[in-house]
Scaffold this active site. Structure first.
Site, PDB file in Angstrom:
ATOM      1  CG  ASP A 142      39.179  49.017  40.348  1.00  0.00           C
ATOM      2  OD1 ASP A 142      38.657  48.077  39.707  1.00  0.00           O
ATOM      3  OD2 ASP A 142      38.570  49.660  41.212  1.00  0.00           O
ATOM      4  CB  SER A 147      33.100  30.954  34.041  1.00  0.00           C
ATOM      5  OG  SER A 147      32.683  29.888  34.872  1.00  0.00           O
ATOM      6  CE1 TYR A 187      32.404  34.452  38.274  1.00  0.00           C
ATOM      7  CE2 TYR A 187      31.372  32.319  37.929  1.00  0.00           C
ATOM      8  CZ  TYR A 187      32.471  33.138  37.861  1.00  0.00           C
ATOM      9  OH  TYR A 187      33.657  32.649  37.359  1.00  0.00           O
ATOM     10  CE  LYS A 229      33.682  35.043  34.947  1.00  0.00           C
ATOM     11  NZ  LYS A 229      34.970  35.621  34.524  1.00  0.00           N
TER      12      LYS A 229
HETATM   13  P1  ADP Z   1      40.590  32.822  39.240  1.00  0.00           P
HETATM   14  O1  ADP Z   1      40.077  31.498  39.718  1.00  0.00           O
HETATM   15  O2  ADP Z   1      39.673  33.448  38.229  1.00  0.00           O
HETATM   16  O3  ADP Z   1      42.004  32.806  38.798  1.00  0.00           O
HETATM   17  P2  ADP Z   1      41.488  34.495  41.511  1.00  0.00           P
HETATM   18  O4  ADP Z   1      40.644  35.099  42.591  1.00  0.00           O
HETATM   19  O5  ADP Z   1      42.597  33.560  41.868  1.00  0.00           O
HETATM   20  O6  ADP Z   1      40.441  33.791  40.530  1.00  0.00           O
HETATM   21  O7  ADP Z   1      42.126  35.645  40.606  1.00  0.00           O
HETATM   22  C1  ADP Z   1      41.444  36.790  40.259  1.00  0.00           C
HETATM   23  C2  ADP Z   1      42.446  37.925  40.216  1.00  0.00           C
HETATM   24  O8  ADP Z   1      41.745  39.108  39.797  1.00  0.00           O
HETATM   25  C3  ADP Z   1      43.073  38.225  41.587  1.00  0.00           C
HETATM   26  O9  ADP Z   1      44.476  38.338  41.467  1.00  0.00           O
HETATM   27  C4  ADP Z   1      42.443  39.557  41.974  1.00  0.00           C
HETATM   28  O10 ADP Z   1      43.290  40.385  42.760  1.00  0.00           O
HETATM   29  C5  ADP Z   1      42.180  40.170  40.611  1.00  0.00           C
HETATM   30  N1  ADP Z   1      41.144  41.211  40.646  1.00  0.00           N
HETATM   31  C6  ADP Z   1      39.952  41.167  41.293  1.00  0.00           C
HETATM   32  N2  ADP Z   1      39.283  42.324  41.133  1.00  0.00           N
HETATM   33  C7  ADP Z   1      40.070  43.124  40.357  1.00  0.00           C
HETATM   34  C8  ADP Z   1      39.942  44.444  39.849  1.00  0.00           C
HETATM   35  N3  ADP Z   1      38.853  45.192  40.102  1.00  0.00           N
HETATM   36  N4  ADP Z   1      40.944  44.951  39.099  1.00  0.00           N
HETATM   37  C9  ADP Z   1      42.044  44.210  38.838  1.00  0.00           C
HETATM   38  N5  ADP Z   1      42.233  42.961  39.300  1.00  0.00           N
HETATM   39  C10 ADP Z   1      41.260  42.417  40.053  1.00  0.00           C
END
Ligand code: ADP
Length: 246
Positions: free
Chosen positions: A57, A137, A150, A154
């Protein structure tokens, strides 16, 4: 191969852009740790490319510290860190976004950059080498309504990239950002609120090149910026956006 023998941690590598970056890095010869809060998703991509999956996390200091220690043990000294994990809040008027959503966006998108720096930059600085890539972004350069916090998170990442770059350049550590336009990843649905053909058309009409971005677009750009071919490039926030920010 551009990244032959390099070691890399990619956060949020279980999905979307992070998975695309991990796949490309592996193709270019890097040994990668795919860290994600969704361990199963990270494991699936890791199995495909021969990487190490790890639960993290990125908004939690202890979790980030234990990821760094695991990476040290299984990869050795770290060459590349990609801060990619990210979240958004649902589209809403700026004064209607709840405090918990605001806090989560800033913890996952911004505080994470500080937390990973705290446990990984020291060794890079001591070795006099390293590349960090922050996945920002176009929202941080050219904000659109209803995603205010958001957008701001960014923008924070872009300024943090420059601040880190100027301080770490004398120590041989480069720090860059990429600014993707929306891709057809799970995050797109969150941006749109509702996933309808009309919404997609509206989104696409803002991208002059006429298509959404792809994880491969981000992989290609990230591999270049993190490779020695980009050894003179630091502190940039490179749009990968089909002309959206022109
Ligand atoms: P993007 O379009 O930015 O690739 P996604 O939602 O497909 O967006 O990917 C974002 C990734 O970040 C996902 O795999 C999600 O599980 C991960 N993620 C979100 N919050 C956390 C967190 N707190 N710690 C680690 N990974 C995270």
């Amino acid at each position: 191969m551009r990244l032959d023998g390099k070691t890399a941690i990619i956060t949020g590598a279980g999905s979307g852009f992070g998975a695309g970056i991990a796949r490309k890095f592996a193709t270019e010869g890097a040994r990668v740790m795919l860290a994600d809060i969704n361990l199963e998703a990270a494991q699936a991509v890791a199995a495909e490319i021969g990487g190490h999956a790890r639960h993290v996390d990125v908004s939690d200091a202890a979790s980030v510290a234990s990821m760094a220690e695991a990476a040290r043990q299984c990869l050795g000294p770290l060459d590349i860190l990609v801060n990619n994990a990210g979240v958004t809040h649902l589209p809403a008027a700026l004064d209607e976004v709840g405090e918990a959503d605001f806090d989560r966006v800033f913890a996952v998108n911004c505080k994470s950059v500080y937390l990973t720096a705290r446990v990984l930059v020291g060794a890079m600085r001591a070795r006099g080498a390293g590349a960090i890539l922050n996945v920002a972004s176009t929202a941080g350069l050219s904000p659109r309504p209803r995603l205010s916090w958001y957008n701001a998170s960014k923008g924070w990442m872009i300024t943090a990239t420059k601040a880190m770059a100027v301080e770490l350049a004398p120590h041989g550590v480069r720090v860059n950002a990429i600014c993707p336009v929306a891709g057809e990843t799970p995050l797109l649905k969150s941006f749109m609120g509702e996933d309808t053909p009309e919404m997609r058309r509206k989104f696409l009409s803002t991208i002059p090149i006429g298509r959404f971005s792809t994880p491969e677009d981000m992989g290609n750009t990230a591999a270049f910026l993190c490779s020695d071919e980009a050894s003179m490039i630091t502190g940039v926030a490179l749009e990968v956006d089909g002309g959206r920010c022109i």
